[in-house]
Design a protein around this motif. Sequence first.
Motif, mmCIF file in Angstrom:
data_model
loop_
_atom_site.group_PDB
_atom_site.id
_atom_site.type_symbol
_atom_site.label_atom_id
_atom_site.label_comp_id
_atom_site.label_asym_id
_atom_site.label_seq_id
_atom_site.Cartn_x
_atom_site.Cartn_y
_atom_site.Cartn_z
ATOM 1 N N GLY A 35 -13.922 -35.060 66.780
ATOM 2 C CA GLY A 35 -12.660 -35.370 67.431
ATOM 3 C C GLY A 35 -12.493 -34.803 68.815
ATOM 4 N N ILE A 36 -13.544 -34.186 69.371
ATOM 5 C CA ILE A 36 -13.484 -33.686 70.739
ATOM 6 C C ILE A 36 -14.174 -34.690 71.651
ATOM 7 N N GLY A 37 -13.434 -35.176 72.643
ATOM 8 C CA GLY A 37 -13.985 -36.185 73.535
ATOM 9 C C GLY A 37 -14.873 -35.614 74.616
ATOM 10 N N ALA A 38 -14.550 -34.418 75.121
ATOM 11 C CA ALA A 38 -15.332 -33.818 76.193
ATOM 12 C C ALA A 38 -14.897 -32.376 76.393
ATOM 13 N N ILE A 39 -15.772 -31.606 77.021
ATOM 14 C CA ILE A 39 -15.453 -30.244 77.454
ATOM 15 C C ILE A 39 -15.805 -30.168 78.932
ATOM 16 N N GLU A 40 -14.823 -29.856 79.773
ATOM 17 C CA GLU A 40 -15.007 -29.874 81.219
ATOM 18 C C GLU A 40 -14.669 -28.524 81.837
ATOM 19 N N HIS A 41 -15.367 -28.197 82.923
ATOM 20 C CA HIS A 41 -15.059 -27.032 83.741
ATOM 21 C C HIS A 41 -14.011 -27.458 84.757
ATOM 22 N N GLY A 94 -5.506 -35.700 85.644
ATOM 23 C CA GLY A 94 -5.071 -34.918 86.792
ATOM 24 C C GLY A 94 -5.926 -33.686 87.024
ATOM 25 N N TYR A 95 -6.273 -32.977 85.960
ATOM 26 C CA TYR A 95 -7.146 -31.812 86.102
ATOM 27 C C TYR A 95 -8.467 -32.200 86.774
ATOM 28 N N LEU A 96 -9.080 -33.263 86.282
ATOM 29 C CA LEU A 96 -10.389 -33.662 86.803
ATOM 30 C C LEU A 96 -10.280 -34.230 88.213
ATOM 31 N N ALA A 97 -9.213 -34.988 88.480
ATOM 32 C CA ALA A 97 -9.051 -35.577 89.806
ATOM 33 C C ALA A 97 -8.905 -34.503 90.869
ATOM 34 N N PHE A 98 -8.125 -33.468 90.589
ATOM 35 C CA PHE A 98 -7.932 -32.402 91.581
ATOM 36 C C PHE A 98 -9.228 -31.628 91.792
ATOM 37 N N GLY A 158 -8.247 -38.122 78.145
ATOM 38 C CA GLY A 158 -7.829 -39.354 78.793
ATOM 39 C C GLY A 158 -6.359 -39.436 79.141
ATOM 40 N N SER A 159 -5.581 -38.429 78.780
ATOM 41 C CA SER A 159 -4.154 -38.418 79.095
ATOM 42 C C SER A 159 -3.957 -38.223 80.598
ATOM 43 N N PRO A 160 -2.754 -38.490 81.120
ATOM 44 C CA PRO A 160 -2.510 -38.237 82.549
ATOM 45 C C PRO A 160 -2.786 -36.792 82.949
ATOM 46 N N GLU A 161 -2.470 -35.846 82.066
ATOM 47 C CA GLU A 161 -2.736 -34.443 82.385
ATOM 48 C C GLU A 161 -4.239 -34.181 82.475
ATOM 49 N N TRP A 162 -4.985 -34.742 81.544
ATOM 50 C CA TRP A 162 -6.446 -34.600 81.569
ATOM 51 C C TRP A 162 -7.007 -35.197 82.857
ATOM 52 N N GLY A 205 -10.969 -31.719 75.486
ATOM 53 C CA GLY A 205 -10.211 -32.935 75.235
ATOM 54 C C GLY A 205 -10.292 -33.377 73.785
ATOM 55 N N PHE A 206 -9.127 -33.560 73.145
ATOM 56 C CA PHE A 206 -9.125 -34.022 71.759
ATOM 57 C C PHE A 206 -8.740 -35.494 71.710
ATOM 58 N N ALA A 207 -9.272 -36.198 70.719
ATOM 59 C CA ALA A 207 -9.088 -37.650 70.638
ATOM 60 C C ALA A 207 -7.791 -38.048 69.950
ATOM 61 N N ALA A 208 -7.287 -37.218 69.054
ATOM 62 C CA ALA A 208 -6.061 -37.550 68.330
ATOM 63 C C ALA A 208 -5.399 -36.257 67.882
ATOM 64 N N GLU A 209 -4.073 -36.295 67.725
ATOM 65 C CA GLU A 209 -3.313 -35.091 67.376
ATOM 66 C C GLU A 209 -3.850 -34.421 66.124
ATOM 67 N N ALA A 210 -4.332 -35.200 65.169
ATOM 68 C CA ALA A 210 -4.832 -34.623 63.920
ATOM 69 C C ALA A 210 -6.038 -33.724 64.146
ATOM 70 N N ASN A 211 -6.778 -33.962 65.220
ATOM 71 C CA ASN A 211 -7.960 -33.148 65.485
ATOM 72 C C ASN A 211 -7.630 -31.687 65.763
#
Length: 202
Positions: free
Chosen positions: A67-73, A152-156, A146-150, A93-99
Amino acid sequence: MSTSPDNRPRRLRTEIPKPLDPALVASLSAADLGLRRGVVALAAPSPRWAEAFTGVANVLNATRPAGIGAIEHIGSTAVPGLAAKPILDLAIGFAAEANLDRIHPWLLGLGFLCLGEKDASRPDLMYGFEIEPGIRLVNAHVIEHGSPEWTGYLAFRNYLRTHATERDAYGALKRSVALQNPGDRIGYLAGKAEFIHARRSH
């Protein structure tokens, strides 16, 4: 875990970690990282930060639950040439709240501390890793992949990596705000917020 008014489980803050994972400790022990809780101070950029992320990510990827989509620095330690508070910031990054029901015990089992749920001041469930009590080495931001917050972190992060003039301007701003707020983390964050928000959409 406790229960919130809307009956969702709430993960409680922890102050004493479970035994620390030896591989995580090894990857962080000579990484030019560590800042006492409550202190705002910057360190000169270090190539060891990227090396430390690789080591930490290897441990996490080897043990991570489904359920983890990615781990980013993320954050300033992820931008070569940028001064930063010497704390490694990770986005998990988690894929669903249940994760989260799997991620929470996984991180606690590695020796992370739970720092609190997302709220009005932060968009993510936070964990920290300390070898010496009170000296933070890693902040792990658990956030929907994949959320807007996710995004945003990567874009900045990516914007600063590819725009040296902006990176240097951000570094100068950080130094100024840190001097004005040596013991005020919230004030330090507020002083950078406008610069960050204006560039997260690039």
